[in-house]
Design a protein around this motif. Structure first.
Motif, PDB file in Angstrom:
ATOM      1  N   ARG A 148      49.368  57.892  24.952  1.00 32.46           N
ATOM      2  CA  ARG A 148      47.915  58.055  25.109  1.00 32.46           C
ATOM      3  C   ARG A 148      47.550  58.406  26.553  1.00 32.46           C
ATOM      4  NH1 ARG A 148      46.654  52.441  21.814  1.00 32.46           N
ATOM      5  NH2 ARG A 148      48.657  52.461  20.777  1.00 32.46           N
ATOM      6  N   ILE A 149      48.476  58.997  27.273  1.00 34.37           N
ATOM      7  CA  ILE A 149      48.238  59.362  28.670  1.00 34.37           C
ATOM      8  C   ILE A 149      46.923  60.122  28.858  1.00 34.37           C
ATOM      9  CG2 ILE A 149      49.057  60.885  30.533  1.00 34.37           C
ATOM     10  CD1 ILE A 149      51.889  59.969  29.861  1.00 34.37           C
ATOM     11  N   PRO A 150      46.563  61.048  27.957  1.00 31.79           N
ATOM     12  CA  PRO A 150      45.295  61.766  28.167  1.00 31.79           C
ATOM     13  C   PRO A 150      44.078  60.856  28.221  1.00 31.79           C
ATOM     14  CG  PRO A 150      46.635  62.899  26.529  1.00 31.79           C
ATOM     15  CD  PRO A 150      47.294  61.595  26.801  1.00 31.79           C
ATOM     16  N   TYR A 151      44.207  59.612  27.754  1.00 27.68           N
ATOM     17  CA  TYR A 151      43.074  58.700  27.772  1.00 27.68           C
ATOM     18  C   TYR A 151      42.945  57.961  29.099  1.00 27.68           C
ATOM     19  CZ  TYR A 151      42.508  59.650  22.842  1.00 27.68           C
ATOM     20  OH  TYR A 151      42.287  60.290  21.646  1.00 27.68           O
ATOM     21  N   GLY A 152      43.757  58.321  30.079  1.00 28.55           N
ATOM     22  CA  GLY A 152      43.617  57.724  31.401  1.00 28.55           C
ATOM     23  C   GLY A 152      44.128  56.310  31.487  1.00 28.55           C
ATOM     24  N   GLN A 153      45.220  56.014  30.793  1.00 29.10           N
ATOM     25  CA  GLN A 153      45.717  54.645  30.723  1.00 29.10           C
ATOM     26  C   GLN A 153      46.061  54.048  32.081  1.00 29.10           C
ATOM     27  OE1 GLN A 153      45.539  52.847  28.150  1.00 29.10           O
ATOM     28  NE2 GLN A 153      44.943  54.472  26.760  1.00 29.10           N
ATOM     29  N   PHE A 154      45.618  52.825  32.313  1.00 25.01           N
ATOM     30  CA  PHE A 154      45.996  52.069  33.506  1.00 25.01           C
ATOM     31  C   PHE A 154      47.447  51.599  33.371  1.00 25.01           C
ATOM     32  CE2 PHE A 154      43.183  49.857  36.784  1.00 25.01           C
ATOM     33  CZ  PHE A 154      44.210  49.724  37.707  1.00 25.01           C
ATOM     34  N   VAL A 297      52.227  35.227  25.727  1.00 26.54           N
ATOM     35  CA  VAL A 297      51.566  34.105  26.412  1.00 26.54           C
ATOM     36  C   VAL A 297      50.069  34.358  26.583  1.00 26.54           C
ATOM     37  CG1 VAL A 297      51.424  32.894  28.632  1.00 26.54           C
ATOM     38  CG2 VAL A 297      53.649  33.320  27.577  1.00 26.54           C
ATOM     39  N   LEU A 298      49.694  35.613  26.833  1.00 26.56           N
ATOM     40  CA  LEU A 298      48.294  35.922  27.120  1.00 26.56           C
ATOM     41  C   LEU A 298      47.448  35.992  25.849  1.00 26.56           C
ATOM     42  CD1 LEU A 298      48.635  38.835  29.725  1.00 26.56           C
ATOM     43  CD2 LEU A 298      48.098  36.435  30.189  1.00 26.56           C
ATOM     44  N   PRO A 299      46.322  35.290  25.789  1.00 30.95           N
ATOM     45  CA  PRO A 299      45.393  35.490  24.671  1.00 30.95           C
ATOM     46  C   PRO A 299      44.611  36.793  24.833  1.00 30.95           C
ATOM     47  CG  PRO A 299      44.512  33.862  26.186  1.00 30.95           C
ATOM     48  CD  PRO A 299      45.899  34.198  26.673  1.00 30.95           C
ATOM     49  N   TYR A 300      44.486  37.245  26.096  1.00 34.70           N
ATOM     50  CA  TYR A 300      43.714  38.453  26.412  1.00 34.70           C
ATOM     51  C   TYR A 300      44.673  39.523  26.925  1.00 34.70           C
ATOM     52  CZ  TYR A 300      40.313  41.509  28.765  1.00 34.70           C
ATOM     53  OH  TYR A 300      39.568  42.587  29.163  1.00 34.70           O
ATOM     54  N   SER A 301      44.929  40.521  26.110  1.00 30.24           N
ATOM     55  CA  SER A 301      45.771  41.648  26.513  1.00 30.24           C
ATOM     56  C   SER A 301      45.509  42.790  25.545  1.00 30.24           C
ATOM     57  CB  SER A 301      47.257  41.271  26.509  1.00 30.24           C
ATOM     58  OG  SER A 301      47.671  40.895  25.203  1.00 30.24           O
ATOM     59  N   PHE A 302      46.002  43.977  25.887  1.00 29.23           N
ATOM     60  CA  PHE A 302      45.745  45.154  25.062  1.00 29.23           C
ATOM     61  C   PHE A 302      47.036  45.936  24.816  1.00 29.23           C
ATOM     62  CE2 PHE A 302      41.600  44.195  26.823  1.00 29.23           C
ATOM     63  CZ  PHE A 302      40.759  44.370  25.730  1.00 29.23           C
ATOM     64  N   GLY A 303      47.106  46.543  23.643  1.00 28.59           N
ATOM     65  CA  GLY A 303      48.300  47.283  23.261  1.00 28.59           C
ATOM     66  C   GLY A 303      48.618  48.439  24.180  1.00 28.59           C
ATOM     67  N   TYR A 304      47.589  49.040  24.807  1.00 31.61           N
ATOM     68  CA  TYR A 304      47.851  50.191  25.672  1.00 31.61           C
ATOM     69  C   TYR A 304      48.456  49.806  27.018  1.00 31.61           C
ATOM     70  CZ  TYR A 304      42.977  48.949  26.877  1.00 31.61           C
ATOM     71  OH  TYR A 304      41.823  48.275  27.219  1.00 31.61           O
TER      72      TYR A 304
END
Length: 372
Positions: A148-154, A297-304
């Motif tokens: 998903r590089i075109p989406y500007g992934q951090f 471990v993290l409750p807050y994270s994202f697949g990207y």
């Protein structure tokens, strides 16, 4: 094509190797292509956001903060970005030192800045991955999340910083605090391995970045009072927002059941117990198990942001295929694909099984080295 069949402890069949990347990456590349065709003349996508949403927040944040806007004021921020044609729901909640990065790129026109961001991040990850992967390093750019590089992934930048830190760079560890939750287990690993000089450098870099950002933008207090509140609301919101479909945690998987925190705690404890078994490993050998455990471990994270999870399992499949049993192969392939499986809410179990496979492979390597 010679990189696909380099000699190692085992060889993954070429067709499996190609399909592993192709099946996971191709849908996102085609989706990105269709989205690009739908852009209007102002680089706004059909979803009402500037193309490359992740990066657009960086660009907007830096540009607006330089103009004196409190970017942590959600209403003011959204009103300001409407002037650029962005009508989608967006907010800025990154730590204030990320504004330094955005401010540097905000001097460029948006399309050029997005290209610099994507190309620079790709080069960084390529260079950071090169010492770790036994296959051609450019393939890391086709793992599920980074397709998903075109989406500007951090995730390009943070993954590269993570690997540089695992190779001993305190400066990289300091810059990784731009997304601090992704470095929690990295910091713990540095402490367990007694890398005190690296920890000191990371802390010094972080403090310097925060001081410079406060001097330029003066938004530290706004972040503590408004930015962190916005982040907390992401998890606590009562409705089923679309972003929950890209969050891989056990907490999100069991939302509305009353068991979400119990499940999150159980998965996190299990992950930490497995990870503790790696304590004798070198910092570089810890890199991918730590990355896998981070998303447990993290409750807050994202697949990207899960690029390193996929890369770690690609290494296992490529270099250890022959010694893996079929159950381990299936688990490793599912774990590689985890960023594309997040919406199924099975990812915590997949990654927990994957972390166990990583432990088994490391122990077999260790036994082989002892026998040799």
């Amino acid at each position: 094509m010679s990189e696909f069949v380099r000699v190692g402890p085992g060889r993954i069949p070429r067709i499996v190797w190609i399909l592993l990347f192709g099946i996971n990456a191709l849908p996102w590349l085609l989706f990105s292509y269709a989205d690009i065709l739908a852009l209007d003349g102002h680089f706004v996508s059909r979803a009402g956001m500037l193309w490359g949403r992740d990066f657009s927040n960086q660009w907007f944040g830096g540009k607006l903060a330089l103009d004196g806007l409190n970017v942590y004021d959600n209403a003011a921020y959204r009103e300001a970005i409407r002037g650029f044609g962005a009508t989608a729901f967006q907010n800025y909640s990154y730590p204030p030192h990320t504004l330094l990065l955005g401010a540097m790129l905000a001097f460029l026109p948006y399309p050029i800045a997005l290209f610099v961001w994507a190309a620079g991040g790709s080069i960084l990850l390529y260079r950071a991955s090169k010492p770790f992967v036994p296959f051609s390093p450019w393939l890391v750019l086709l793992v599920p999340s980074l397709a998903r590089i075109p989406y500007g992934q951090f995730g390009l930048v943070t993954s590269a910083l993570f690997l540089f830190a695992m190779r001993g760079s305190g400066v990289a560890a300091g810059f990784l605090t731009m997304k601090p939750h992704l470095g929690i287990l990295l910091a713990a690993a540095m402490a367990v391995k007694k890398r005190f000089r690296q920890i000191f450098i990371a802390l010094a870099v972080t403090v310097l970045l925060l001081l410079v950002s406060e001097w330029i933008f003066g938004l530290g207090s706004a972040f503590l009072h408004e930015g962190l509140k916005t982040q907390a609301l992401v998890l606590r919101t009562g409705f089923d927002a679309a972003y929950f479909n890209v969050m891989p945690s056990a907490y999100v998987a069991l939302r509305h059941t009353g068991l979400e925190w119990l499940a999150q705690a159980a998965v996190a404890i299990a992950a930490l117990l497995i990870l503790w078994q790696f304590r004798a490993a070198s910092l570089s050998d810890l890199a991918f198990p730590v990355a896998t455990a981070t998303f447990l471990v993290l409750p807050y994270s994202f697949g990207y942001d899960m690029a390193l999870v996929s890369i770690g399992f690609a290494i296992i499949l490529y270099a250890h295929w022959a010694e893996l049993d079929w159950a381990e192969r299936i688990v490793a392939m599912l774990a590689f694909s985890a960023p594309n499986l997040v919406a199924t809410h099975c990812v915590p179990l997949v990654l927990l099984a994957g972390l166990w496979v990583q432990l088994r492979v490391w122990r077999r390597d260790l036994a082989g080295q002892s026998a040799g």
